[in-house]
Design a protein around this motif. Structure first.
Motif, PDB file in Angstrom:
ATOM      1  N   LYS A 224       0.836  -1.207   0.000  1.00  0.00           N
ATOM      2  CA  LYS A 224       0.000   0.000   0.000  1.00  0.00           C
ATOM      3  C   LYS A 224       0.871   1.257   0.000  1.00  0.00           C
ATOM      4  CE  LYS A 224      -3.456   2.438   2.801  1.00  0.00           C
ATOM      5  NZ  LYS A 224      -4.267   2.402   4.030  1.00  0.00           N
ATOM      6  N   GLU A 225       1.856   1.288   0.865  1.00  0.00           N
ATOM      7  CA  GLU A 225       2.750   2.454   0.948  1.00  0.00           C
ATOM      8  C   GLU A 225       3.474   2.689  -0.370  1.00  0.00           C
ATOM      9  OE1 GLU A 225       6.727   3.927   3.408  1.00  0.00           O
ATOM     10  OE2 GLU A 225       5.724   2.051   3.974  1.00  0.00           O
ATOM     11  N   ASN A 226       3.972   1.618  -0.976  1.00  0.00           N
ATOM     12  CA  ASN A 226       4.726   1.755  -2.215  1.00  0.00           C
ATOM     13  C   ASN A 226       3.831   2.066  -3.408  1.00  0.00           C
ATOM     14  OD1 ASN A 226       7.864   0.865  -2.092  1.00  0.00           O
ATOM     15  ND2 ASN A 226       6.700  -0.027  -0.412  1.00  0.00           N
ATOM     16  N   CYS A 227       2.629   1.540  -3.388  1.00  0.00           N
ATOM     17  CA  CYS A 227       1.652   1.861  -4.436  1.00  0.00           C
ATOM     18  C   CYS A 227       1.381   3.365  -4.445  1.00  0.00           C
ATOM     19  CB  CYS A 227       0.370   1.081  -4.184  1.00  0.00           C
ATOM     20  SG  CYS A 227      -1.028   1.592  -5.194  1.00  0.00           S
ATOM     21  N   ILE A 228       1.127   3.928  -3.271  1.00  0.00           N
ATOM     22  CA  ILE A 228       0.855   5.366  -3.162  1.00  0.00           C
ATOM     23  C   ILE A 228       2.075   6.179  -3.566  1.00  0.00           C
ATOM     24  CG2 ILE A 228       0.341   7.216  -1.515  1.00  0.00           C
ATOM     25  CD1 ILE A 228      -1.355   5.087   0.014  1.00  0.00           C
ATOM     26  N   LYS A 276     -13.528  -2.575  -4.378  1.00  0.00           N
ATOM     27  CA  LYS A 276     -14.286  -1.449  -4.942  1.00  0.00           C
ATOM     28  C   LYS A 276     -13.343  -0.406  -5.539  1.00  0.00           C
ATOM     29  CE  LYS A 276     -17.622   2.082  -3.776  1.00  0.00           C
ATOM     30  NZ  LYS A 276     -17.605   3.275  -2.988  1.00  0.00           N
ATOM     31  N   ILE A 277     -12.295  -0.096  -4.794  1.00  0.00           N
ATOM     32  CA  ILE A 277     -11.313   0.872  -5.294  1.00  0.00           C
ATOM     33  C   ILE A 277     -10.578   0.307  -6.509  1.00  0.00           C
ATOM     34  CG2 ILE A 277      -9.165   2.084  -4.725  1.00  0.00           C
ATOM     35  CD1 ILE A 277     -10.198   2.321  -1.876  1.00  0.00           C
ATOM     36  N   SER A 299      -6.615  14.025 -12.483  1.00  0.00           N
ATOM     37  CA  SER A 299      -7.347  14.512 -11.308  1.00  0.00           C
ATOM     38  C   SER A 299      -8.239  13.414 -10.734  1.00  0.00           C
ATOM     39  CB  SER A 299      -8.200  15.736 -11.678  1.00  0.00           C
ATOM     40  OG  SER A 299      -9.113  15.404 -12.716  1.00  0.00           O
ATOM     41  N   LYS A 300      -8.854  12.624 -11.610  1.00  0.00           N
ATOM     42  CA  LYS A 300      -9.685  11.506 -11.137  1.00  0.00           C
ATOM     43  C   LYS A 300      -8.820  10.412 -10.514  1.00  0.00           C
ATOM     44  CE  LYS A 300     -13.410  12.150 -14.517  1.00  0.00           C
ATOM     45  NZ  LYS A 300     -14.150  11.535 -15.644  1.00  0.00           N
ATOM     46  N   LEU A 301      -7.671  10.196 -11.136  1.00  0.00           N
ATOM     47  CA  LEU A 301      -6.749   9.194 -10.609  1.00  0.00           C
ATOM     48  C   LEU A 301      -6.259   9.598  -9.222  1.00  0.00           C
ATOM     49  CD1 LEU A 301      -5.320   6.543 -11.302  1.00  0.00           C
ATOM     50  CD2 LEU A 301      -3.484   7.874 -12.345  1.00  0.00           C
ATOM     51  N   LYS A 302      -6.010  10.891  -9.030  1.00  0.00           N
ATOM     52  CA  LYS A 302      -5.573  11.374  -7.713  1.00  0.00           C
ATOM     53  C   LYS A 302      -6.630  11.112  -6.643  1.00  0.00           C
ATOM     54  CE  LYS A 302      -2.409  15.060  -9.114  1.00  0.00           C
ATOM     55  NZ  LYS A 302      -2.178  16.519  -9.120  1.00  0.00           N
ATOM     56  N   VAL A 305      -6.425   7.475  -5.698  1.00  0.00           N
ATOM     57  CA  VAL A 305      -5.239   7.202  -4.871  1.00  0.00           C
ATOM     58  C   VAL A 305      -5.453   7.743  -3.461  1.00  0.00           C
ATOM     59  CG1 VAL A 305      -2.776   7.715  -4.596  1.00  0.00           C
ATOM     60  CG2 VAL A 305      -3.691   7.129  -6.853  1.00  0.00           C
ATOM     61  N   SER A 306      -6.135   8.879  -3.359  1.00  0.00           N
ATOM     62  CA  SER A 306      -6.424   9.421  -2.017  1.00  0.00           C
ATOM     63  C   SER A 306      -7.350   8.482  -1.233  1.00  0.00           C
ATOM     64  CB  SER A 306      -7.027  10.820  -2.109  1.00  0.00           C
ATOM     65  OG  SER A 306      -8.337  10.761  -2.679  1.00  0.00           O
ATOM     66  N   GLU A 307      -8.236   7.780  -1.960  1.00  0.00           N
ATOM     67  CA  GLU A 307      -9.094   6.778  -1.300  1.00  0.00           C
ATOM     68  C   GLU A 307      -8.243   5.653  -0.729  1.00  0.00           C
ATOM     69  OE1 GLU A 307     -12.760   5.348  -3.194  1.00  0.00           O
ATOM     70  OE2 GLU A 307     -12.390   6.837  -4.775  1.00  0.00           O
ATOM     71  N   ILE A 308      -7.248   5.221  -1.493  1.00  0.00           N
ATOM     72  CA  ILE A 308      -6.346   4.176  -1.013  1.00  0.00           C
ATOM     73  C   ILE A 308      -5.652   4.648   0.267  1.00  0.00           C
ATOM     74  CG2 ILE A 308      -4.312   2.775  -1.538  1.00  0.00           C
ATOM     75  CD1 ILE A 308      -4.987   3.176  -4.533  1.00  0.00           C
TER      76      ILE A 308
END
Length: 311
Positions: A224-228, A276-277, A299-302, A305-308
């Motif tokens: 999760k940390e590395n994905c973000i 879901k995400i 912007s949608k992708l951000k 990622v903020s949901e993650i």
């Protein structure tokens, strides 16, 4: 015409696949040097050349699959007597006393000496000695005249320590070694790091370390940390729209897919939220993520990622 086609095919095959392996000439050269040393026993250049070839013929660590299967005390490991430990150790001592100790680096680099002796100790099942040499290579080796190779030898030392600590069943030390190497790669060349390229170790090797030592609770937080981090680096550099930034984005998506895989495997209670995400992320990345759509709205992708980040 048919004969001409066949001839071209043969020539191309020889060119593509017939390149000689430099190690094939080692046995002959080793015999030649052995003969010369009978009358020139203090020729340390020849002693090192032979020793270097002999160690290379032993092979290095092999694959990480091999390392994860090894234990330092297994009976099927190479024993000192089978390797003729005393003979090779004497040769290394000659080079150390007469070249390394007096800093005659024009003959043998300090980095080369320790890297080869690490492999030798590993093959001889002298793991603790190999670790000591790897620590010296990491911390103190001068790397001599080829200053630009110092970074390579330092990385090689960290890679060696990672392998050796696994064999020695030292999880915390192996973790420190791979963390140091990954952090170094990230600082030195972030675009290569975030796109998943470069030599030595990667994030997948750290996951295997977690699995090998049954630290499976560390895998999902690490991914999760590395994905973000991957997506954030992409957002910071997306204007360039080059190979590295787009590949970093793909890499972030790959990491999130792995999160789902491990959640399914470990029956994680947060799985539904992540699934879901994942669907949102998959659609935004384009279903065929191997050919990234350059018109994706970041912007949608951000927001995704903020949901993650907020789970």
């Amino acid at each position: 015409m048919r004969n001409l086609v066949i001839l071209i095919f043969i020539l191309l095959s020889n060119f593509s696949f017939g390149q000689p392996n430099p190690q094939e000439g080692y046995p002959k050269r080793i015999k030649e040097i052995t003969e010369k040393l009978k009358t020139d026993s203090l020729n340390y250049e020849l002693i090192w050349e032979r020793l270097n070839m002999e160690v290379n013929l032993m092979g290095g660590f092999g694959t990480l699959d091999d390392i994860f299967l090894l234990k330092a005390n297994l009976s099927n490991r190479i024993k000192n007597r089978e390797l003729n430990f005393n003979l090779f150790n004497t040769e290394f001592n000659k080079i150390y006393d007469n070249i390394i100790k007096v800093k005659k680096y024009d003959i043998v680099e300090e980095g080369d000496f320790y890297r080869n002796r690490i492999w030798f100790y590993f093959k001889a099942n002298e793991i603790d000695k190999a670790i000591e040499d790897a620590k010296y290579l990491r911390d103190f080796a001068s790397y001599s005249r080829y200053w630009e190779r110092g970074d390579y030898y330092n990385s090689s030392a960290l890679y060696s320590l990672f392998n050796l600590y696994i064999i020695n069943n030292q999880y915390e030390e192996a973790l420190k070694a791979i963390d140091s190497l990954l952090e170094k790669k990230k600082k030195k060349n972030p675009k290569v790091y975030f796109s998943g390229h470069g030599s030595f170790l990667s994030y997948r090797d750290k996951i295997r370390l977690f699995e090998h030592f049954n630290k499976t609770d560390e895998i999902i937080p690490f991914l999760k940390e590395n994905c973000i981090d991957n997506f954030n680096w992409y957002f910071e550099n997306a204007k360039s729209n080059d190979y590295y930034t787009n590949t970093a984005k793909e890499q972030g998506f790959e990491m999130f897919k792995l999160i789902i895989v491990y959640m399914l495997q470990y029956k994680d209670k947060e799985l539904l939220k992540y699934e879901k995400i994942y669907e949102e992320l998959r659609l935004q990345m384009n279903e065929n993520y191997e050919t990234i759509n350059p018109n994706i709205e970041d912007s949608k992708l951000k927001l995704i990622v903020s949901e993650i980040n907020n789970i």
